[in-house]
Design a protein around this motif. Sequence first.
Motif, PDB file in Angstrom:
ATOM      1  N   SER A   1      41.311 103.456  86.784  1.00 44.66           N
ATOM      2  CA  SER A   1      39.947 103.390  87.331  1.00 44.66           C
ATOM      3  C   SER A   1      39.960 103.359  88.865  1.00 44.66           C
ATOM      4  O   SER A   1      38.926 103.487  89.503  1.00 44.66           O
ATOM      5  CB  SER A   1      39.231 102.149  86.795  1.00 44.66           C
ATOM      6  OG  SER A   1      39.829 100.988  87.345  1.00 44.66           O
ATOM      7  N   GLN A   2      41.128 103.156  89.456  1.00 47.06           N
ATOM      8  CA  GLN A   2      41.204 103.076  90.922  1.00 47.06           C
ATOM      9  C   GLN A   2      41.716 104.365  91.559  1.00 47.06           C
ATOM     10  O   GLN A   2      41.914 104.449  92.761  1.00 47.06           O
ATOM     11  CB  GLN A   2      42.124 101.911  91.339  1.00 47.06           C
ATOM     12  CG  GLN A   2      41.540 100.539  91.076  1.00 47.06           C
ATOM     13  CD  GLN A   2      40.171 100.371  91.720  1.00 47.06           C
ATOM     14  OE1 GLN A   2      39.984 100.669  92.896  1.00 47.06           O
ATOM     15  NE2 GLN A   2      39.197  99.927  90.932  1.00 47.06           N
ATOM     16  N   ILE A   3      41.970 105.359  90.720  1.00 48.20           N
ATOM     17  CA  ILE A   3      42.563 106.591  91.255  1.00 48.20           C
ATOM     18  C   ILE A   3      41.475 107.594  91.614  1.00 48.20           C
ATOM     19  O   ILE A   3      40.428 107.673  90.950  1.00 48.20           O
ATOM     20  CB  ILE A   3      43.561 107.167  90.218  1.00 48.20           C
ATOM     21  CG1 ILE A   3      44.783 106.252  90.179  1.00 48.20           C
ATOM     22  CG2 ILE A   3      43.973 108.598  90.556  1.00 48.20           C
ATOM     23  CD1 ILE A   3      45.744 106.547  89.072  1.00 48.20           C
ATOM     24  N   ARG A   4      41.707 108.339  92.670  1.00 44.31           N
ATOM     25  CA  ARG A   4      40.796 109.437  93.049  1.00 44.31           C
ATOM     26  C   ARG A   4      41.378 110.718  92.456  1.00 44.31           C
ATOM     27  O   ARG A   4      42.505 111.074  92.734  1.00 44.31           O
ATOM     28  CB  ARG A   4      40.708 109.533  94.568  1.00 44.31           C
ATOM     29  CG  ARG A   4      40.269 108.215  95.193  1.00 44.31           C
ATOM     30  CD  ARG A   4      40.679 108.150  96.641  1.00 44.31           C
ATOM     31  NE  ARG A   4      39.670 108.771  97.507  1.00 44.31           N
ATOM     32  CZ  ARG A   4      39.825 108.912  98.808  1.00 44.31           C
ATOM     33  NH1 ARG A   4      40.942 108.521  99.407  1.00 44.31           N
ATOM     34  NH2 ARG A   4      38.884 109.456  99.541  1.00 44.31           N
ATOM     35  N   TYR A   5      40.560 111.392  91.652  1.00 44.43           N
ATOM     36  CA  TYR A   5      41.093 112.492  90.844  1.00 44.43           C
ATOM     37  C   TYR A   5      40.946 113.874  91.475  1.00 44.43           C
ATOM     38  O   TYR A   5      41.589 114.818  91.059  1.00 44.43           O
ATOM     39  CB  TYR A   5      40.460 112.476  89.444  1.00 44.43           C
ATOM     40  CG  TYR A   5      40.959 111.295  88.633  1.00 44.43           C
ATOM     41  CD1 TYR A   5      42.070 111.444  87.816  1.00 44.43           C
ATOM     42  CD2 TYR A   5      40.375 110.046  88.742  1.00 44.43           C
ATOM     43  CE1 TYR A   5      42.571 110.372  87.097  1.00 44.43           C
ATOM     44  CE2 TYR A   5      40.864 108.966  88.037  1.00 44.43           C
ATOM     45  CZ  TYR A   5      41.959 109.136  87.219  1.00 44.43           C
ATOM     46  OH  TYR A   5      42.461 108.064  86.527  1.00 44.43           O
ATOM     47  N   TYR A   6      40.058 113.993  92.449  1.00 40.07           N
ATOM     48  CA  TYR A   6      39.896 115.326  93.053  1.00 40.07           C
ATOM     49  C   TYR A   6      39.440 115.190  94.503  1.00 40.07           C
ATOM     50  O   TYR A   6      38.422 114.559  94.795  1.00 40.07           O
ATOM     51  CB  TYR A   6      38.871 116.149  92.257  1.00 40.07           C
ATOM     52  CG  TYR A   6      38.755 117.578  92.740  1.00 40.07           C
ATOM     53  CD1 TYR A   6      39.726 118.530  92.417  1.00 40.07           C
ATOM     54  CD2 TYR A   6      37.679 117.971  93.556  1.00 40.07           C
ATOM     55  CE1 TYR A   6      39.620 119.842  92.873  1.00 40.07           C
ATOM     56  CE2 TYR A   6      37.574 119.283  94.017  1.00 40.07           C
ATOM     57  CZ  TYR A   6      38.543 120.206  93.674  1.00 40.07           C
ATOM     58  OH  TYR A   6      38.458 121.493  94.142  1.00 40.07           O
ATOM     59  N   LEU A   7      40.203 115.744  95.405  1.00 37.22           N
ATOM     60  CA  LEU A   7      39.870 115.736  96.835  1.00 37.22           C
ATOM     61  C   LEU A   7      40.176 117.120  97.386  1.00 37.22           C
ATOM     62  O   LEU A   7      41.304 117.587  97.279  1.00 37.22           O
ATOM     63  CB  LEU A   7      40.743 114.734  97.587  1.00 37.22           C
ATOM     64  CG  LEU A   7      40.469 113.243  97.438  1.00 37.22           C
ATOM     65  CD1 LEU A   7      41.565 112.460  98.119  1.00 37.22           C
ATOM     66  CD2 LEU A   7      39.100 112.885  98.019  1.00 37.22           C
ATOM     67  N   ALA A   8      39.152 117.767  97.955  1.00 36.09           N
ATOM     68  CA  ALA A   8      39.423 119.117  98.442  1.00 36.09           C
ATOM     69  C   ALA A   8      38.564 119.459  99.641  1.00 36.09           C
ATOM     70  O   ALA A   8      37.515 118.852  99.882  1.00 36.09           O
ATOM     71  CB  ALA A   8      39.184 120.128  97.324  1.00 36.09           C
ATOM     72  N   HIS A   9      39.048 120.429 100.382  1.00 39.31           N
ATOM     73  CA  HIS A   9      38.337 120.926 101.551  1.00 39.31           C
ATOM     74  C   HIS A   9      37.195 121.855 101.196  1.00 39.31           C
ATOM     75  O   HIS A   9      36.340 122.112 102.023  1.00 39.31           O
ATOM     76  CB  HIS A   9      39.307 121.718 102.431  1.00 39.31           C
ATOM     77  CG  HIS A   9      39.948 120.875 103.458  1.00 39.31           C
ATOM     78  ND1 HIS A   9      41.109 120.200 103.217  1.00 39.31           N
ATOM     79  CD2 HIS A   9      39.563 120.581 104.712  1.00 39.31           C
ATOM     80  CE1 HIS A   9      41.423 119.532 104.303  1.00 39.31           C
ATOM     81  NE2 HIS A   9      40.512 119.740 105.226  1.00 39.31           N
TER      82      HIS A   9
ATOM     83  N   GLY B   1      45.445 110.859  92.943  1.00 40.11           N
ATOM     84  CA  GLY B   1      46.255 111.388  91.858  1.00 40.11           C
ATOM     85  C   GLY B   1      46.387 112.893  92.033  1.00 40.11           C
ATOM     86  O   GLY B   1      45.383 113.588  92.187  1.00 40.11           O
ATOM     87  N   GLN B   2      47.610 113.367  92.033  1.00 35.57           N
ATOM     88  CA  GLN B   2      47.807 114.814  92.147  1.00 35.57           C
ATOM     89  C   GLN B   2      48.197 115.355  90.771  1.00 35.57           C
ATOM     90  O   GLN B   2      49.137 114.858  90.159  1.00 35.57           O
ATOM     91  CB  GLN B   2      48.887 115.131  93.179  1.00 35.57           C
ATOM     92  CG  GLN B   2      48.941 116.613  93.567  1.00 35.57           C
ATOM     93  CD  GLN B   2      49.844 116.865  94.764  1.00 35.57           C
ATOM     94  OE1 GLN B   2      50.988 116.434  94.788  1.00 35.57           O
ATOM     95  NE2 GLN B   2      49.326 117.561  95.775  1.00 35.57           N
TER      96      GLN B   2
ATOM     97  N   HIS C   1      51.342 111.006  90.425  1.00 32.14           N
ATOM     98  CA  HIS C   1      51.591 112.447  90.391  1.00 32.14           C
ATOM     99  C   HIS C   1      51.902 112.797  88.953  1.00 32.14           C
ATOM    100  O   HIS C   1      52.866 112.295  88.382  1.00 32.14           O
ATOM    101  CB  HIS C   1      52.764 112.810  91.309  1.00 32.14           C
ATOM    102  CG  HIS C   1      53.129 114.255  91.245  1.00 32.14           C
ATOM    103  ND1 HIS C   1      54.251 114.711  90.609  1.00 32.14           N
ATOM    104  CD2 HIS C   1      52.497 115.354  91.735  1.00 32.14           C
ATOM    105  CE1 HIS C   1      54.302 116.025  90.726  1.00 32.14           C
ATOM    106  NE2 HIS C   1      53.260 116.440  91.400  1.00 32.14           N
ATOM    107  N   SER C   2      51.054 113.612  88.361  1.00 32.65           N
ATOM    108  CA  SER C   2      51.241 113.917  86.951  1.00 32.65           C
ATOM    109  C   SER C   2      51.000 115.408  86.725  1.00 32.65           C
ATOM    110  O   SER C   2      49.892 115.852  86.512  1.00 32.65           O
ATOM    111  CB  SER C   2      50.281 113.068  86.110  1.00 32.65           C
ATOM    112  OG  SER C   2      50.597 113.198  84.751  1.00 32.65           O
ATOM    113  N   ALA C   3      52.070 116.165  86.834  1.00 36.88           N
ATOM    114  CA  ALA C   3      51.966 117.617  86.747  1.00 36.88           C
ATOM    115  C   ALA C   3      52.297 118.094  85.338  1.00 36.88           C
ATOM    116  O   ALA C   3      52.925 117.387  84.555  1.00 36.88           O
ATOM    117  CB  ALA C   3      52.918 118.263  87.733  1.00 36.88           C
TER     118      ALA C   3
END
Lengths: 474, 260
Positions: free
Chosen positions: A85-93, A219-220, A251-253
């Motif tokens: 619940s503390q992770i940011r799942y999407y960050l983009a320009h 989170g990547q 990091h979970s690819a």
Amino acid sequence: MTEQPDAAGTNLLQLDRNLGDFHYDVKYAYDAGTGLSEQTVDYICDAKGDPEWLREFRKRALAIFLREPLPTHWASKQLEEIDFSQIRYYLAHGQRAGRTWEEVPDEVKRTFERLGVPEQERKFLAGVEAQFDSEAAYSNMKDALRDQGVIFVGSTEGLHKHPEIFRKWFGKVIPPGDNKFAALNSAVFSGGSFIYVPPGLKVSHPLQAYFRINAESFGQFERTLIIADEGSEVTYMEGCTAPRFDSATLHSAVVELVALPGAKIQYITVQNWSPNVFNLVTKRGMAMENAEIRWIDCNIGSRLTMKYPAVILRGRKARGEVLSIALANNGQHQDTGAKMIHLADETTSNIVAKSISIGAGRSSYRGQVTIPRHLKGCKNNTECDALLINTTSRTDTYPAITLRGNQSAVQHEASVSKISAEQVFYMQQRGLPESEAMSLSVNGFINDLVREFPMEYSVELKRLIDLEMEGSVG
Amino acid sequence: MSLQICDLHARIVERPILRGISLEIRAGETHAIMGPNGSGKSTLAKVLSGHPDYEVTQGSVSLDGVPLLDREPDERARMGLFLAFQYPCEIPGVSIANFLRAAAQARLPEGESLSVTEFYQKLYHEMDALGMQRQFSSRSLNAGFSGGEKKRAEVLQLAMLRPRYGILDETDSGLDIDALKVVANGVNRLRGPEVGFLIITHYQRLLDYITPDFVHVMVAGRIVQSGGPELALELERRGYGSLEERYGSPNLSPLAETGV
């Protein structure tokens, strides 16, 4: 001259943890906020302009993720420390990946310049994709390859522009239900590479991706799909770094490889995560008749890595190989290994895993080799060697080899060693300080695997190991 | 200019091995130490080079006037002390060339880096002079080597590192005559007014090829007799028996050795 020429002075991978330990303040146009729900998935789909089938795929995967408990076998209690619940799942320009570095936003460009990525591209790569948090900031390939029909783009561009190839294989090697973290990736994935190599084409220089985490609590979840069509060959390399933050980063690819008949795929990873990254990655390849898949995997850094590259040997005479180096320092657990699933006659697999535990570091090898009863002429060779540097270091080996019937052959060797005081004294007597003597022994221990890396990487690997060895003696 | 050993006493765990060794090896001189098994010859080599298992209880050693005993083994090596080991260690995965490069680099001042081209020129020059195949240098150091190959590797290191004082610890043991000649040739090439050698041997055989300036006989942790090269021949004829009778043998109890 049989010795490798010296490449000192070039610093291609910038693997030095301290060199990677920086970040710039970046304004993100898209930010899915913290926590994970259907809204998060919708936000990502909208931001990326996903087609409807993918939105449904993501939501099915999310349901699996939310339903499944954390893995209990093969796993350590440390997984419970991840607060989803503390992770940011999407960050983009919100910007398309540049084809030239001029098109890349300044602070992002500065990051990759500091990491040496443009320099490597000029020197020895056929193509580069550079991912910054959720999206690729730069993606380019030599024109000659593009003209020959090679596709090397980000996963989003791949599914938009080449749906006929992408959809055929996406999620087929690793379905969302494979494990909780594969489901998580399937729900929120962004970035990663999509590669297609046309029949018979041998790509002589490596294609490289560089994954960079810049934001805290991020989170990547990149997703890579590589398809080598019949008789083609390709080498893909990935490098990863993140700055050192106080809170944990995830990091979970998911990486899926498909080697069609007679094709060869070589996938090289050098990861150098900072020590609070949870690195939980699912990697699997499918090798058809006469095809070959090699995973060359070097795991350094992270708090906990769980990664077991796999090859499904589906066609007759398919070959699979995993060469793995893991280095666990204080506070780190490298839980790595390999899986070889033999599904056809005369398939062969080879696993060589070497681990080094320093200080209170812990490394584990887990292997799964399966050869069913009805198959003939299959072979597996497994070797795992562990080196313990200090008395507090720990290693465990859990090989699981299932051979049914008597028409195939497996071979397994394991060793645990320490660097002896006599070895260190001998090297000291030649003028090497104790720490250098230890580094040299460690480099010697993994030398036969390091040779398998492209030279530009192997030089950096040695340097990185020297850095990790500092302060481990005395 | 000399390697000067004064009244050196040393022990391993609680057992005294060296019981007052005094010896000066001046630059340009070659000394041989002979003696029966267990007399402390190899211990002397290890104590001089700083092996952590041994404790010096008395005495001093200086190399060209600089005290040696409070230095780490690697510092002693960089000061110019070289030990050719009786049983060289295997270093898997580290080629002879890379090992020597690391050792040469360690001798350079901080911030300076070795010229790789010059290094290989020098390496191949030395290997040619010692009659070694070049591919020998790309093999892992001592890993799976025969006894003779290990000693050749020691001699190559000696030639590359050019010490001020070289100690050969029973380098001749277990060698056939060809390997023995390689070792002797390696040492003789380096002999000169700047270099001192200490050759530790049980047998006179090696001294047929390396003629020492002085020969010392060690019994029960002490040098009991010194002389010229003729002493070695005499020992070969007479054996160590009478000397052991006179000066004590290592088979005596530790209490007897300490004189309690």
